[in-house]
Design a protein around this motif. Structure first.
Motif, PDB file in Angstrom:
ATOM      1  N   ARG A   2     -34.359 104.186  61.667  1.00  0.00           N
ATOM      2  CA  ARG A   2     -34.348 102.650  60.716  1.00  0.00           C
ATOM      3  C   ARG A   2     -35.779 101.784  60.312  1.00  0.00           C
ATOM      4  O   ARG A   2     -35.550 101.061  59.096  1.00  0.00           O
ATOM      5  CB  ARG A   2     -33.199 102.086  61.380  1.00  0.00           C
ATOM      6  N   MET A   3     -36.002 102.037  61.846  1.00  0.00           N
ATOM      7  CA  MET A   3     -37.246 101.007  61.436  1.00  0.00           C
ATOM      8  C   MET A   3     -38.823 100.986  60.373  1.00  0.00           C
ATOM      9  O   MET A   3     -39.133 100.067  60.085  1.00  0.00           O
ATOM     10  CB  MET A   3     -38.514 101.068  63.168  1.00  0.00           C
ATOM     11  N   GLY A   5     -37.847 102.178  57.687  1.00  0.00           N
ATOM     12  CA  GLY A   5     -37.677 101.956  56.520  1.00  0.00           C
ATOM     13  C   GLY A   5     -37.457 100.345  56.020  1.00  0.00           C
ATOM     14  O   GLY A   5     -37.565 100.179  55.140  1.00  0.00           O
ATOM     15  N   ARG A   6     -37.487  99.564  57.123  1.00  0.00           N
ATOM     16  CA  ARG A   6     -38.096  97.959  57.112  1.00  0.00           C
ATOM     17  C   ARG A   6     -39.125  97.886  56.400  1.00  0.00           C
ATOM     18  O   ARG A   6     -39.702  97.664  55.834  1.00  0.00           O
ATOM     19  CB  ARG A   6     -37.480  97.828  58.731  1.00  0.00           C
ATOM     20  N   THR A  64     -28.649  98.505  51.868  1.00  0.00           N
ATOM     21  CA  THR A  64     -28.066  99.827  52.568  1.00  0.00           C
ATOM     22  C   THR A  64     -27.105 100.330  51.604  1.00  0.00           C
ATOM     23  O   THR A  64     -26.082 101.620  51.506  1.00  0.00           O
ATOM     24  CB  THR A  64     -27.274  99.867  53.516  1.00  0.00           C
ATOM     25  N   ARG A 139     -19.536  98.174  54.206  1.00  0.00           N
ATOM     26  CA  ARG A 139     -20.790  97.557  54.942  1.00  0.00           C
ATOM     27  C   ARG A 139     -21.206  95.983  55.761  1.00  0.00           C
ATOM     28  O   ARG A 139     -21.886  96.062  56.448  1.00  0.00           O
ATOM     29  CB  ARG A 139     -21.800  98.495  54.640  1.00  0.00           C
ATOM     30  N   THR A 194     -34.579  90.978  59.526  1.00  0.00           N
ATOM     31  CA  THR A 194     -34.762  92.267  59.139  1.00  0.00           C
ATOM     32  C   THR A 194     -34.120  93.110  60.213  1.00  0.00           C
ATOM     33  O   THR A 194     -34.019  94.770  59.909  1.00  0.00           O
ATOM     34  CB  THR A 194     -36.108  92.757  59.478  1.00  0.00           C
ATOM     35  N   PRO A 197     -28.154  96.258  59.920  1.00  0.00           N
ATOM     36  CA  PRO A 197     -27.436  97.241  59.181  1.00  0.00           C
ATOM     37  C   PRO A 197     -28.056  96.475  57.522  1.00  0.00           C
ATOM     38  O   PRO A 197     -28.260  97.041  57.212  1.00  0.00           O
ATOM     39  CB  PRO A 197     -26.153  97.331  59.168  1.00  0.00           C
ATOM     40  N   HIS A 198     -28.341  95.059  57.066  1.00  0.00           N
ATOM     41  CA  HIS A 198     -28.177  94.736  56.331  1.00  0.00           C
ATOM     42  C   HIS A 198     -30.209  94.317  56.547  1.00  0.00           C
ATOM     43  O   HIS A 198     -30.372  93.518  55.569  1.00  0.00           O
ATOM     44  CB  HIS A 198     -27.516  93.577  55.549  1.00  0.00           C
ATOM     45  N   GLY A 200     -32.295  95.347  55.290  1.00  0.00           N
ATOM     46  CA  GLY A 200     -33.909  95.097  54.440  1.00  0.00           C
ATOM     47  C   GLY A 200     -33.807  94.579  53.160  1.00  0.00           C
ATOM     48  O   GLY A 200     -35.058  94.890  52.722  1.00  0.00           O
TER      49      GLY A 200
END
Length: 288
Positions: A2-3, A5-6, A64, A139, A194, A197-198, A200
Motif C-alpha cells: 500500500r505504501m 502504491g501511495r 482502489t 469499499r 493519504t 483504504p482511500h 490513494g
C-alpha cells in the motif's frame, strides 16, 4: 504494497502536473492566461488547469476501485473546468462587480448570470456526481450503513457527500489569495488523508500540488479558481470516502462555518495577526 502504491500516486501526480504546466504555458492559449498578481508581477494561470489535470489523473490512478476513481475524475476535472471558465470569463470588466456568493445571487435577481454563479453551480454538480459514484462503492465507509437506510437516508447521505466535496473546493479557493497559501493548506489537509483504504486519492492530489508549489511560491504561476477548486474537490472526495453520515455532517458544518466567516472576516488579516500562521504562510515565499 500500500505504501508503494501511495508513493507511486504522489510521484505520478507531481510528474503529470509539471508536464501539463509546460504544455499549457507553451500552448496558443498561454498568453491569454497571463495575469497580474497582488504585487503587480506578471504570472500565469496555467498552473490551474495543469493542477486539475495532473491531480485528477493521479487521484484516479490511486483509487482502489473504478467507482472511486470515477468520482475523483468527476470532481477534479469538473471543478477545474468550471473554475477555468470563471478565471477566463470572470476577468471581463462586466463580470467583476459581483463578489462573493451574495453578489452572484444579487446579479441573478437582476437577470444576469455571472461566471461565478456558473462556477458555483458547476462545482456543486461535480460534487453531487462524485458523491453519487461513491455511494455505489462497497469499499466506501458509509456504504454498509446506507444499505440499511431507506431511499431518503441514502439521498441525504449523498447530499452530505456532495456538500463536503463542493465545500472543500470552495475553501481552498477562498485561501488562494497569496502565493503558495492554497497549496500549503491543501497539503496540510491532504497529507493525513493519504493513509487508509482511500488514501490513494489524496496521495495523487498531494503529489500534484507539491510538484507545482515551487513555481507558486516564486510567483511564476497562480492556481486561480481552476486549480484551487480542483485540488479542494479531490480532497473532499478523499474526506467523503472515509466518513459516514455523521462524519460528513460534521465536516460540512465546519466548512459552512468557515465559508460564512469569510464573508465577514479577511482570512489574510487573521493569518497576518496570528503568530505561527503568519510564519507558515510566508515560508518559502519570494522576498519583496
Amino acid at each position: 504494497m500500500r505504501m508503494l502504491g501511495r508513493l507511486l500516486a504522489v510521484g505520478a501526480g507531481a510528474a503529470a502536473a509539471r508536464y501539463a504546466l509546460r504544455q499549457v504555458r507553451t500552448s496558443p492559449a498561454g498568453p491569454a492566461l497571463e495575469r497580474t498578481n497582488f504585487r503587480g508581477r506578471t504570472v500565469t494561470l496555467a498552473a490551474g488547469p495543469a493542477l486539475a489535470a495532473g491531480a485528477s489523473g493521479a487521484a484516479a490512478l490511486g483509487a482502489t476501485s473504478a467507482a472511486a476513481g470515477a468520482a475523483a475524475l468527476v470532481a477534479g476535472v469538473g471543478s477545474g473546468a468550471v473554475g477555468l471558465y470563471d478565471d477566463v470569463v470572470g476577468a471581463r470588466p462586466e463580470q467583476k462587480a459581483a463578489k462573493g456568493f451574495t453578489g452572484h445571487l444579487a446579479a441573478l435577481r437582476e437577470g444576469r448570470v455571472t461566471a461565478g454563479l456558473v462556477k458555483i453551480v458547476g462545482v456543486g454538480a461535480a460534487g453531487l456526481g462524485a458523491a453519487a459514484l461513491l455511494a455505489v462503492d462497497p469499499r466506501v465507509a458509509a456504504h454498509r450503513r446506507r444499505q440499511r437506510q431507506g431511499a431518503f437516508g441514502r439521498g441525504v447521505d449523498v447530499l452530505l457527500g456532495a456538500g463536503v466535496v463542493a465545500g472543500t473546493a470552495n475553501l481552498l479557493n477562498l485561501l488562494d489569495l497569496r502565493p503558495g497559501r492554497a497549496l500549503k493548506s491543501g497539503l496540510l489537509l491532504g497529507t493525513p488523508l493519504t493513509g487508509g483504504p482511500h488514501g490513494g486519492i489524496a496521495a495523487g492530489a498531494v503529489g500534484a500540488a507539491a510538484g507545482l508549489l515551487p513555481e507558486d511560491l516564486d510567483e511564476q504561476v497562480m492556481l486561480g479558481d481552476s486549480g484551487a477548486n480542483a485540488f479542494g474537490a479531490l480532497l473532499g472526495v478523499a474526506l467523503a470516502a472515509r466518513t459516514g453520515p455523521l462524519g460528513r455532517a460534521g465536516v460540512l458544518a465546519v466548512l459552512a462555518g468557515l465559508t460564512a466567516a469569510s464573508e465577514k472576516v479577511s482570512f489574510t488579516q487573521v493569518i497576518q495577526r496570528t503568530p505561527g500562521l503568519r510564519e507558515l504562510d510566508s515560508l518559502g515565499r519570494r522576498a519583496d
